[in-house]
Design an enzyme around this catalytic site. Structure first.
Site, PDB file in Angstrom:
ATOM      1  N   SER A 113      10.284  -1.031   9.635  1.00  0.00           N
ATOM      2  CA  SER A 113      11.713  -0.689   9.593  1.00  0.00           C
ATOM      3  C   SER A 113      11.996   0.520   8.707  1.00  0.00           C
ATOM      4  O   SER A 113      13.133   0.989   8.655  1.00  0.00           O
ATOM      5  CB  SER A 113      12.536  -1.893   9.118  1.00  0.00           C
ATOM      6  OG  SER A 113      12.162  -2.254   7.796  1.00  0.00           O
ATOM      7  N   GLY A 114      11.004   1.017   7.980  1.00  0.00           N
ATOM      8  CA  GLY A 114      11.196   2.193   7.150  1.00  0.00           C
ATOM      9  C   GLY A 114      11.528   1.898   5.700  1.00  0.00           C
ATOM     10  O   GLY A 114      12.050   2.763   4.992  1.00  0.00           O
ATOM     11  N   THR A 136       9.487   1.371   3.017  1.00  0.00           N
ATOM     12  CA  THR A 136       8.702   2.190   2.094  1.00  0.00           C
ATOM     13  C   THR A 136       9.094   3.656   2.220  1.00  0.00           C
ATOM     14  O   THR A 136       9.144   4.381   1.223  1.00  0.00           O
ATOM     15  CB  THR A 136       7.197   1.993   2.346  1.00  0.00           C
ATOM     16  OG1 THR A 136       6.880   0.604   2.147  1.00  0.00           O
ATOM     17  CG2 THR A 136       6.355   2.833   1.401  1.00  0.00           C
ATOM     18  N   GLU A 181       6.640  -3.520  -1.843  1.00  0.00           N
ATOM     19  CA  GLU A 181       6.087  -4.809  -1.405  1.00  0.00           C
ATOM     20  C   GLU A 181       6.399  -5.920  -2.403  1.00  0.00           C
ATOM     21  O   GLU A 181       5.537  -6.716  -2.780  1.00  0.00           O
ATOM     22  CB  GLU A 181       4.572  -4.704  -1.167  1.00  0.00           C
ATOM     23  CG  GLU A 181       4.166  -3.652  -0.148  1.00  0.00           C
ATOM     24  CD  GLU A 181       4.588  -3.950   1.288  1.00  0.00           C
ATOM     25  OE1 GLU A 181       5.152  -5.040   1.545  1.00  0.00           O
ATOM     26  OE2 GLU A 181       4.374  -3.094   2.157  1.00  0.00           O
ATOM     27  N   ALA A 182       7.645  -5.987  -2.821  1.00  0.00           N
ATOM     28  CA  ALA A 182       8.051  -6.942  -3.858  1.00  0.00           C
ATOM     29  C   ALA A 182       7.834  -8.397  -3.449  1.00  0.00           C
ATOM     30  O   ALA A 182       7.679  -9.264  -4.309  1.00  0.00           O
ATOM     31  CB  ALA A 182       9.516  -6.721  -4.227  1.00  0.00           C
ATOM     32  N   CYS A 234      12.950  -3.461  18.306  1.00  0.00           N
ATOM     33  CA  CYS A 234      12.208  -4.550  18.940  1.00  0.00           C
ATOM     34  C   CYS A 234      11.318  -3.992  20.054  1.00  0.00           C
ATOM     35  O   CYS A 234      11.792  -3.254  20.923  1.00  0.00           O
ATOM     36  CB  CYS A 234      13.182  -5.581  19.509  1.00  0.00           C
ATOM     37  SG  CYS A 234      12.378  -6.937  20.399  1.00  0.00           S
ATOM     38  N   GLY A 248      -1.558  -6.606   7.302  1.00  0.00           N
ATOM     39  CA  GLY A 248      -1.846  -6.124   8.641  1.00  0.00           C
ATOM     40  C   GLY A 248      -0.933  -4.998   9.062  1.00  0.00           C
ATOM     41  O   GLY A 248      -0.023  -4.598   8.341  1.00  0.00           O
ATOM     42  N   TYR A 307       0.941  -7.371  13.699  1.00  0.00           N
ATOM     43  CA  TYR A 307       2.375  -7.658  13.639  1.00  0.00           C
ATOM     44  C   TYR A 307       3.145  -6.771  14.615  1.00  0.00           C
ATOM     45  O   TYR A 307       2.696  -5.681  14.957  1.00  0.00           O
ATOM     46  CB  TYR A 307       2.920  -7.401  12.228  1.00  0.00           C
ATOM     47  CG  TYR A 307       2.409  -8.365  11.193  1.00  0.00           C
ATOM     48  CD1 TYR A 307       3.064  -9.576  10.958  1.00  0.00           C
ATOM     49  CD2 TYR A 307       1.278  -8.068  10.436  1.00  0.00           C
ATOM     50  CE1 TYR A 307       2.595 -10.460   9.996  1.00  0.00           C
ATOM     51  CE2 TYR A 307       0.812  -8.949   9.476  1.00  0.00           C
ATOM     52  CZ  TYR A 307       1.469 -10.147   9.265  1.00  0.00           C
ATOM     53  OH  TYR A 307       1.010 -11.023   8.324  1.00  0.00           O
TER      54      TYR A 307
END
Length: 198
Positions: free
Chosen positions: A25-26, A28, A94-95, A150, A173, A178
């Site tokens: 989804s952007g 990072t 990546e909390a 999607c 992954g 995913y």
């Protein structure tokens, strides 16, 4: 739309920004964009990521489209407090992979007058709230939810569907493991998988 805070020069005040959403989804990418702007403004920036995240690089935070920024991998959220003393802006990627102490860490940093920018998955592969993310969103001044597209319907996607057979909560992954799905596509896929288990 995200509105950046203005600073009262008479009172040093920090805050927390959370960027959340599904995989692809952007999140990072947006984290890196905000941190680069802070660096351009000559602010002192430190970026942290969980040491377990070695998908693209051992030390850099890297987006899916290979945009990257140097970071410090840490095993425990408490390490961030020790390493973020001399900075104005703290980035955390990546909390969802951090321990629950990350919520207190983020609040302590903000209370010290720092801008804290956090990115992470808000839901796990089963569509449940992921780790400390709900509490981070609750205590943040700003929450930005970003969406993928999607792969089945072309609608906005906010679910990360795991395509491989694994019940492990943390399973690093990419696109082979995913895919981003919309609500209807995700729950249709889950129903299909449950039916196949019978």
């Amino acid at each position: 739309m995200f509105l950046e805070n203005t600073i009262n020069p008479n009172q040093k005040s920090g805050w927390i920004e959370v960027i959340c959403g599904s995989m692809f989804s952007g999140k990072t990418e947006e984290l890196i964009r905000r941190l680069r702007r802070a660096e351009f403004a000559k602010q002192r920036v430190e970026i942290f990521k969980p040491a377990v995240d070695v998908r693209y690089d051992d030390t850099e935070v890297v987006s899916h489209n290979q945009n990257s920024i140097d970071s410090t991998p840490v095993d425990f959220s408490s390490s961030i407090l020790l390493l973020a003393n001399d900075c104005d802006v703290v980035g955390i990627d990546e909390a969802q992979f951090f321990d629950d102490g990350i919520v207190d860490v983020a609040n302590q940093l903000a209370n010290q007058g720092k801008r804290v920018i956090i990115a992470g998955l808000d839901m796990d592969f089963k569509g449940r709230p992921f780790g400390p993310m709900p509490n981070l969103m609750a205590t943040a001044e700003y929450v930005t939810k970003v969406h993928a597209i999607c792969v089945k319907t072309g609608n906005l996607a906010n679910y990360s569907h795991r395509k491989i057979a694994s019940d492990k909560l943390v399973e690093l992954g990419e696109t082979s493991e995913y895919e981003p799905l919309s609500r209807s596509a995700f729950w249709e896929e889950i129903a299909h998988e449950n039916q196949n288990k019978l």
